[in-house]
Design a protein around this motif. Structure first.
Motif, PDB file in Angstrom:
ATOM      1  N   TYR A   1       0.833  -1.205   0.000  1.00 45.06           N
ATOM      2  CA  TYR A   1       0.000   0.000   0.000  1.00 45.06           C
ATOM      3  C   TYR A   1       0.865   1.251   0.000  1.00 45.06           C
ATOM      4  CZ  TYR A   1      -3.398  -3.535   1.325  1.00 45.06           C
ATOM      5  OH  TYR A   1      -4.176  -4.662   1.353  1.00 45.06           O
TER       6      TYR A   1
ATOM      7  N   ASP B   1      -9.590   1.069 -11.326  1.00 45.45           N
ATOM      8  CA  ASP B   1      -9.306   1.816 -10.091  1.00 45.45           C
ATOM      9  C   ASP B   1      -8.466   3.046 -10.431  1.00 45.45           C
ATOM     10  OD1 ASP B   1      -8.690   2.759  -7.624  1.00 45.45           O
ATOM     11  OD2 ASP B   1      -7.739   0.913  -6.879  1.00 45.45           O
ATOM     12  N   GLU B   2      -9.087   4.202 -10.356  1.00 47.02           N
ATOM     13  CA  GLU B   2      -8.398   5.445 -10.758  1.00 47.02           C
ATOM     14  C   GLU B   2      -7.268   5.816  -9.811  1.00 47.02           C
ATOM     15  OE1 GLU B   2     -11.370   8.418 -11.228  1.00 47.02           O
ATOM     16  OE2 GLU B   2     -12.402   7.327 -12.832  1.00 47.02           O
ATOM     17  N   ASP B   3      -7.343   5.377  -8.528  1.00 46.93           N
ATOM     18  CA  ASP B   3      -6.338   5.776  -7.525  1.00 46.93           C
ATOM     19  C   ASP B   3      -5.159   4.804  -7.443  1.00 46.93           C
ATOM     20  OD1 ASP B   3      -8.013   7.864  -6.917  1.00 46.93           O
ATOM     21  OD2 ASP B   3      -9.146   6.668  -5.460  1.00 46.93           O
ATOM     22  N   ALA B   4      -5.225   3.696  -8.164  1.00 46.29           N
ATOM     23  CA  ALA B   4      -4.167   2.669  -8.049  1.00 46.29           C
ATOM     24  C   ALA B   4      -2.838   3.220  -8.555  1.00 46.29           C
ATOM     25  CB  ALA B   4      -4.546   1.436  -8.842  1.00 46.29           C
ATOM     26  N   PRO B   5      -1.728   2.989  -7.807  1.00 47.86           N
ATOM     27  CA  PRO B   5      -0.414   3.474  -8.268  1.00 47.86           C
ATOM     28  C   PRO B   5       0.009   2.755  -9.550  1.00 47.86           C
ATOM     29  CG  PRO B   5      -0.153   2.067  -6.337  1.00 47.86           C
ATOM     30  CD  PRO B   5      -1.627   2.263  -6.523  1.00 47.86           C
TER      31      PRO B   5
ATOM     32  N   LYS C   1      -3.639   4.292 -19.528  1.00 46.50           N
ATOM     33  CA  LYS C   1      -4.722   4.045 -18.556  1.00 46.50           C
ATOM     34  C   LYS C   1      -5.814   5.122 -18.607  1.00 46.50           C
ATOM     35  CE  LYS C   1      -5.619   3.463 -13.637  1.00 46.50           C
ATOM     36  NZ  LYS C   1      -5.115   3.643 -12.290  1.00 46.50           N
ATOM     37  N   ASN C   2      -5.408   6.352 -18.780  1.00 52.61           N
ATOM     38  CA  ASN C   2      -6.384   7.456 -18.705  1.00 52.61           C
ATOM     39  C   ASN C   2      -7.223   7.577 -19.967  1.00 52.61           C
ATOM     40  OD1 ASN C   2      -5.384   8.103 -16.155  1.00 52.61           O
ATOM     41  ND2 ASN C   2      -3.721   9.340 -17.050  1.00 52.61           N
TER      42      ASN C   2
ATOM     43  N   ALA D   1       3.248   4.062  -2.898  1.00 56.14           N
ATOM     44  CA  ALA D   1       3.615   4.420  -4.280  1.00 56.14           C
ATOM     45  C   ALA D   1       5.051   3.998  -4.579  1.00 56.14           C
ATOM     46  CB  ALA D   1       3.467   5.923  -4.478  1.00 56.14           C
TER      47      ALA D   1
END
Length: 1448
Positions: free
Chosen positions: A21, A286-290, A1138-1139, A23
């Motif tokens: 958990y 998951d937008e927040d995933a590193p 990804k974006n 970065a």
């Protein structure tokens, strides 16, 4: 462990917040300094004792110390010393705070001690001869991997602090040295496989050099170990196919299990990939995933794909190796069995069937070994897939199970039907090969009687039935393929349909759809493998039953004859109250036999045809079934069969027969057997090669070579089965005097001589008279005469004839062109055949220039042409020829059908990704029914297209195969006799068996596979480029690399396929030869040598086969590694975008990229299969360009219907030569033979007698001049138009075909039974046939082996008597019959053919003394021609011949 770490001031062993958990992930200091250091050490210390024990038990001999080994030791000591230095440094520097540094103190000392242990193991391996160590390789890999994590952490720390600490430097040094040790561990001798390093083995790098340098270096690798022990085990348990399988499993099971272990690991990695894909798609959502997690999943997917490839190919390699060994072992066993099978069993299985056992059935066993694991593993894989699908889709996965359950019974039913069809097909194939074998053996008869068309139709009849069964099988197979290729769609449709229908809130997102599709794609493999594996297993069971049946057929009983060493009691052969039969159930062939043969005596055996003379010798050899009594033979035995068995080898090899050459004795044997004059004629003397079955020798020469073989052996007991029947009068007398008689080289040996020659009987010590299998009289010549029995009457009746004739029996064909053939040392001359012979093999050869003659001395004496391998890739014309036979009108629709099929697949996959990206409104998706309907329609259309394409290609394959087989058959049957004399029958049988089988099945299957994968690849590329256009940068270079490797590999593989095919032919030729000469081989006790020769031929064949499948593995494993780069590229590019990319399109691209590796590998493999099997088209087509005879019939010829009506013959300045460039064998023959005239043709060896017959039948074409029959020039009519009305009774080697006796007499059913019986009566066979249980329907075995040689000759005569023709040509019609029968036959010929023109090539002058005219031939000219009385009065050459024969 946490407490231990805290003691040294370190953080806990594991911390999720620091590892996952975050970065910037990292492992804790405690974990790095304990677990990562200790794991490799624990591995080595725990397993070292077991490994050392293994080395102790397997000593392969010491390996000397090399530079590489020295370098390893030096580096190892440096590595160990480095750990000790670190230990002492901490001990001295931190002695006060030693408790706080326990972790740092223990780790280096443990590491150093472990390295020292590794060095000790390296030395132990060297001493025990182990070059490559998996154990140490894994240790060094673990050590390097475990060092990389701390190294990365320390580099990161150093970069943060911008300074390099001592610890970092020390760790860098350790990592560098460990890596170097690993590299050194890999540096091993790359070839052969047994000495390759572990990494080289798993990646097949050891083969790379061989691909570059060529296949020849591989030969040392796969010389298979001696399998005598295995074969002994098999022979103990020959009760059924099951026992054969069990014994093979015991022998090869352990090695096979290592392969099974590999496939289990492969499956584990295969199922892990969809789970990682699920995590990757979860990351995309998951937008927040590193970002590092995405790269981690992409790399993990790549690594899992690589490991999956490695284990899969190791499994395949292991299975192929086991399969090859099983195949070799079974081939060896079949060969050994053929040497011990008894005559009754031998009659039930022909040479063709035995060839099929070693070609087709052993291959089926090999396929079974390769695919057997799929039978039990596929259901487990299916269950695991459904379990994971349940996890994703819940109870809806049951719909998938229901679909699978529906597909299974259908395919089970299809497999069962196909198994039955395969048995039917194999039965017809056996029949076809058996018939072809007989055609090739009796080709001369077919030519003389113009029977080619009849046998052509018979072969095509078998072929049509075979293709009918194949067509049904292929249509069923197409249904099977369609159902399985559509299975992924059907399962997906059922599961997704049920899933969205059950509940509106069941949403199909990218994760569910594409993980499910990945699992379904995995499910597709076991689903497609299972029917194939079941089918292969079924086929293997059929083959096992066939092999089991053959292997448990009855053998010759050892107790038939009691063998004993030579003793002093003086009785070498004894039979007491013996009753013998050819089979256990059959009637006895010999009854109440009592014989005692004293040492050194000459025993003559006489009797009528079929009285059991040869059977008596067979009983002494143990070839017959002993019902009662006792047979004993003392000392070694030599046997001369009635029909000489000659090997396709040099004259010398045939005579010394595996023994050492003793020059003086060898020369004495040649002189005694009257072979020296013949050797003078041969271009290379005794080094001249004899054709298959002695094709290029006359009957007399074959018999004398056979006799010389026996004499050379220096045996104690000689069994001579009428060896003097086929030789000239003076030669026969010479051989008797010099070899057999009281003053011959065998005078001190025990000799049992079967003979029809009365002149030899007075010199025999003892005479046995056989009548209907019983000894009616026995005693010396004088004793028998004084008894005034049947023997005495017979002697008195024929004494005058015999005196005149002085045993004059001579051969039909002598080595010829003695005086007039120029001795050009070229291939044709080496074929020995000349003017006076029925064998023709020179007419179509070009002259050889003087320079050529000098340059090719190694060809001297060579006759048969070995099967040659072409080089390079298959020529484009072969593809054109194959596709041309199918037709463009069928090919173009098939290509469009494939494109349509793949278009439907692309559409439904893209439709799924759009569905997965559909927004969720209030927890549901809209229009699910419409989406499901469109999805279903597209999938259904694809299924129909798959069925259409597979059926179309199968039918195209059958069309092409039928055409190519017919072309091959016609090309072979239209070839001249010369072609058959220099082409071994094994080569031709190989074309008709293996090559046609490949064209039947392998080529269409390869094309199906290749086209489907090419179109599938196009679909995948379109999808990946749609998702990530940047992937083109990676895909294009990979495409070029694939194209390069593919072209390189295909050429290598293709050449290996050719070499393997070429090396296969000698196996069949050798099998054929051995089966026919088994009794001679057994009599001489040469079985071990022939077994060794068979093994060498099989081994040589495997040395071409082994690199073929290794090349496939080498290609696949290396290409798949490159192909896995596409997976990595698609995944990493998806993470980078990804974006901008939707989860649906990423799922579609990544799930399809996972298939790329397999698809590309299969394309190359299927392309190679097609090219390898197109070689079969090339080999079948080889005979299209060979020389052919004239056409069988000429259209528009104005030949009268009943031609010839009168039977007149006219030769006008006729000349004949055996080959262009040679002198004429017949020179300027001008001759008129009138209607109903009887003409005898006589002359010494090489005079050109038989050449006249060959000219009349156009076996050889005229070099100049013409022959007219009833005023028609024979050169202007078709060969069949010419040969059908003529009749040649030329039977020194009488040929019968397997089938009824009636079929042998009248193949076209043109005569009534009464006419057939009449011909048998005239041939003095009526009584014999009447006593047979089935009369005319009596089944003749292959080659007529269940009749005696004399009976076979009489059947051939009956065949001639049945065909009433105006011209009869007689040539040695009665060589193997007794004198009484011979006299009757001569009178029959005089009465039955009184309306015919008769030409007799006279071997016994007394038979032609009442002829109208006699032609005396000399060196190709007619030297004298007149009535016999006038010629005698002229006191010329004929008079001298008559005087020699005692007629004047």
């Amino acid at each position: 462990m946490d407490a231990f770490c805290r003691l040294s001031g370190l953080d806990p062993l594991w911390d999720w917040n620091r590892t996952w958990y975050t970065a910037n992930p990292d492992l804790t200091q405690c974990f790095q300094n304990t677990v990562l250091v200790w794991v490799p050490c624990i591995y080595l210390w725990l397993l070292a004792p077991f490994y050392c024990l293994h080395l102790y038990c397997h000593d392969r001999g010491r390996i000397r110390m090399s530079c590489l080994c020295t370098a390893k030791m030096v580096l190892g000591f440096l590595l160990a010393s480095f750990g000790f230095v670190e230990f002492f440094y901490i001990l001295l520097e931190r002695s006060q705070e030693i408790q706080q540094h326990m972790v740092f103190l223990l780790s280096p000392i443990i590491r150093s001690m472990t390295v020292i242990l590794a060095l000790c193991i390296i030395q132990l391996e060297r001493v025990r001869g182990c070059r490559s160590s998996v154990f140490l390789f894994l240790f060094w890999v673990l050590a390097v991997v475990c060092s990389l994590v701390p190294l990365r952490a320390k580099i990161q720390l150093a970069m943060d602090e911008l300074c390099m600490s001592r610890k970092l430097l020390s760790h860098e040094r350790f990592t560098a040295k460990t890596t170097v040790c690993l590299v050194f561990n890999l540096l091993q001798n790359p070839c052969p496989v047994k000495d390759a390093s572990f990494l080289s083995k798993i990646l097949f790098w050891w083969f790379t050099g061989l691909v570059v340098k060529g296949y020849q270096l591989i030969i040392d690798i796969c010389r298979l170990p001696d399998q005598a022990q295995l074969l002994r085990k098999l022979q103990k348990e020959q009760s059924s196919g099951f026992f054969l399988l069990r014994t093979l499993a015991r022998k090869f099971g352990p090695y096979f299990l290592t392969g099974t272990l590999c496939i289990i690991f492969h499956d584990a990695f295969m199922f892990a990939i969809p789970q990682v894909l699920s995590l990757l798609l979860g990351f995309m959502r998951d937008e927040d995933a590193p970002l590092w997690k995405g790269y981690f999943y992409a790399t993990l997917m790549f690594l899992l794909s690589c490991l999956q490839s490695l284990f899969n190919h190791q499994y395949m390699y292991t299975c192929f190796t086991v399969g090859m060994r099983v195949k070799t072992a079974v081939m060896g066993l079949v060969y050994r069995k053929s040497l011990v099978i008894n005559s009754a069993a031998r009659r039930t299985c022909t040479v063709g069937e035995i060839v099929n056992l070693v070609s087709a059935d052993t291959q089926k066993l090999m396929d079974f070994v390769v695919y057997f694991n799929a039978v039990w593993l596929a259901p487990i894989e299916i269950a695991l897939c459904l379990f994971f699908l349940w996890q994703h889709l819940g109870p809806s996965a049951l719909a998938g199970i229901a679909t699978v359950i529906l597909i299974f019974p259908l395919n089970g039913f299809i497999a069962k039907k196909r198994s039955k069809l395969q048995e039917i097909q194999m039965k017809f194939m056996d029949g076809r090969i058996r018939l072809m074998n007989e055609i090739l053996n009796g080709i001369k008869i077919l030519k003389f009687y113009a029977w080619e068309k009849a046998f052509l139709e018979q072969v095509l009849g078998h072929r049509e039935k075979e293709l009918k069964a194949l067509k049904k099988s292929q249509i069923l197979y197409s249904i099977s393929i369609a159902s399985f290729n559509s299975s992924s769609f059907l399962i997906a449709f059922a599961m997704f349909g049920v899933y969205v229908t059950l509940d509106d809130r069941n949403v199909l997102d990218a994760q569910k759809v594409f993980v499910s599709m990945a699992l379904i794609n995995i499910l597709k493999t076991p689903l497609s493998q299972l029917p194939f594996a079941i089918s292969t297993t079924m086929q293997a069971m059929v083959s096992l039953r066939r092999l089991g049946k053959y292997l448990c057929s009855e053998e010759l009983r050892v107790d038939n004859v009691s063998k004993a060493p030579l003793s002093s009691d003086g009785e070498d052969v004894a039979i007491e109250n013996g009753t013998f039969s050819w089979s256990a159930e059959g009637p006895p062939c010999l009854k109440r036999i009592n014989i005692h043969v004293p040492r050194g005596s000459l025993v003559a055996v006489v009797g009528h045809v079929g009285s059991g003379k040869s059977s008596l010798l067979s009983a002494m050899l143990g070839e017959t079934e002993k019902r009662t009594g006792r047979v004993s033979v003392k000392g070694s035995v030599a046997y001369v069969p009635q029909q000489a068995w000659i090997q396709n080898a040099t004259v010398q090899d045939n005579i010394i027969f595996g023994r050492e050459k003793m020059k003086t004795w060898y020369h004495r044997v040649l002189e005694a057997c009257a072979l020296l004059p013949d050797l003078d004629i041969l271009p290379a003397g005794d080094a001249t090669e004899i054709g298959e079955k002695g094709l290029n020798l006359s009957g007399g020469q074959k018999q004398r070579v056979s006799l010389a073989r026996a004499v050379y052996r220096k045996a104690d007991v000689y069994l001579l089965d009428d060896p003097l029947s086929a030789v000239d009068a003076h030669v026969g007398q010479h051989i008797f005097d010099k070899v057999i008689g009281p003053k011959g080289v065998l005078r001190d040996k025990t000799r049992i001589l079967v003979t029809h020659g009365m002149s030899f009987l007075p010199q025999a010590d003892h005479i046995l008279v056989l009548v209907d299998g019983e000894i009616t009289e026995s005693g010396s010549y004088q004793e028998l005469l004084s008894r005034h029995g049947a023997f005495a009457d017979f002697i008195h009746t024929f004494a005058s004839t015999e005196r005149k004739e002085t045993g004059s029996r001579r051969s039909n064909a002598r080595l010829s062109m003695v005086d007039f053939m120029p001795f050009s040392r070229d291939l044709s001359q080496e074929q020995l055949i000349g003017g006076d012979t029925t064998n023709t093999n020179l007419q179509n050869m070009e002259p050889v220039s003087e320079t050529d003659q000098e340059q090719v001395p190694e060809d001297l004496g060579k006759l048969t042409e070995a099967d040659k391998a072409r080089t390079g890739r298959v020529r484009l014309e072969m593809y054109q020829k194959y596709f041309k036979t199918i037709g463009l009108a069928i090919i173009i629709p098939i290509v469009f059908l494939y494109a349509f099929q793949q278009g439907a697949s692309l559409a439904y996959n893209y439709w799924l990704s759009m569905w997965a990206d559909d927004p969720v409104v209030n927890g549901t998706q809209i229009d699910t029914d419409l989406k499901l309907t469109v999805f279903g329609a597209l999938g259904f259309v694809q299924g129909i297209a798959i069925f259409g394409t597979t059926v179309a290609i199968s039918i195209c394959g059958i069309i092409a195969s039928r055409h190519l087989h017919m072309e091959l058959l016609i090309n072979v049957l239209r070839s001249p006799m010369s072609f058959f004399e220099c082409t071994p029958s094994g080569n031709l049988l190989n074309r008709f068996a293996k090559e046609i089988d490949a064209i039947d099945c392998m080529v269409p299957d390869g094309l199906k596979m290749m086209l489907s994968y090419v179109f599938k690849l196009m679909e995948v590329c379109i999808i990946v480029l749609m998702a990530t256009p940047f992937a083109a940068v990676i895909i294009l270079p990979l495409a070029f690399l694939y194209a390069f490797v593919q072209s390189f590999y295909v050429a290598t593989s293709c050449q290996l396929r050719r070499l393997e095919a070429v090396s296969r032919s000698p196996i069949y030729t050798h099998f054929n030869e051995t089966v026919q000469g088994a009794s001679v081989i057994r009599a001489f006790g040469e079985q071990p040598r022939f077994i060794l020769q068979a093994n060498q031929r099989v081994d040589f064949n495997q040395t071409s086969y082994f690199p073929r499948f290794v090349a496939t593995r080498w290609l696949a494993v290396n290409l798949e590694f490159v192909g896995n780069g596409v997976v990595l590229a698609a995944a990493i590019l998806s993470v980078m975008g990804k974006n901008t990319l939707s989860p649906g399109i990423v799922g579609l691209a990544v799930s399809h990229s996972l298939q790329v590796t397999g698809i590309l590998s299969w394309i190359v493999r299927s392309w190679t299969d097609v090219e390898n099997n197109i070689v079969s088209v090339e080999r079948v087509n080889e005979y299209a360009d060979t020389a052919k005879e004239a056409s069988w019939s000429v259209e528009g010829s104005s030949l009268p219907l009943a031609w010839p009506q009168r039977g007149t013959l006219e030769f006008q300045d006729y000349g004949l030569q055996y080959r262009k460039g040679l002198e004429l064998a017949l020179k300027g023959i001008t001759l008129n033979i009138h209607e109903r005239e009887r003409v005898g043709i006589v002359g010494r060896t090489g005079a050109g007698k038989s050449s006249l017959a060959l000219g009349i039948f156009r076996i050889l074409e005229a070099a100049k001049g013409k022959i007219f029959i009833d005023g028609v020039n024979i050169a202007d009519i078709g060969l069949h138009d010419l040969r059908s009305p003529l009749l040649n009774c030329n039977n020194p080697d009488p040929v019968l075909f397997s089938g009824s006796l009636r079929m042998n007499l009248d193949p076209f059913d043109t005569y009534t039974d009464e006419e057939v019986w009449r011909s048998l009566e005239l041939a003095h066979l009526k009584n014999f046939v009447s006593n047979l249980p089935d009369k005319l329907n009596h089944e003749c075995s292959e080659g007529g082996e269940n009749l005696s040689l004399g009976q076979r000759q009489l059947v051939c005569l009956a065949r001639a008597l049945l065909r009433k023709t105006k011209i009869l040509v007689l040539d040695e019609a009665t060589a193997a019959v007794d004198l009484e029968t011979d006299t009757l036959i001569q009178s029959t010929i005089r009465t039955q053919f009184e309306d015919c023109t008769v030409l007799t090539i006279a071997h016994r002058l007394n038979t032609i003394m009442d002829y109208t005219r006699v032609i005396v031939m000399d060196r190709g000219h007619i030297s004298e021609m007149d009535s016999p009385a006038n010629l005698i009065a002229q006191r010329g050459q004929f008079y001298r011949m008559c005087r020699e024969a005692g007629l004047v």
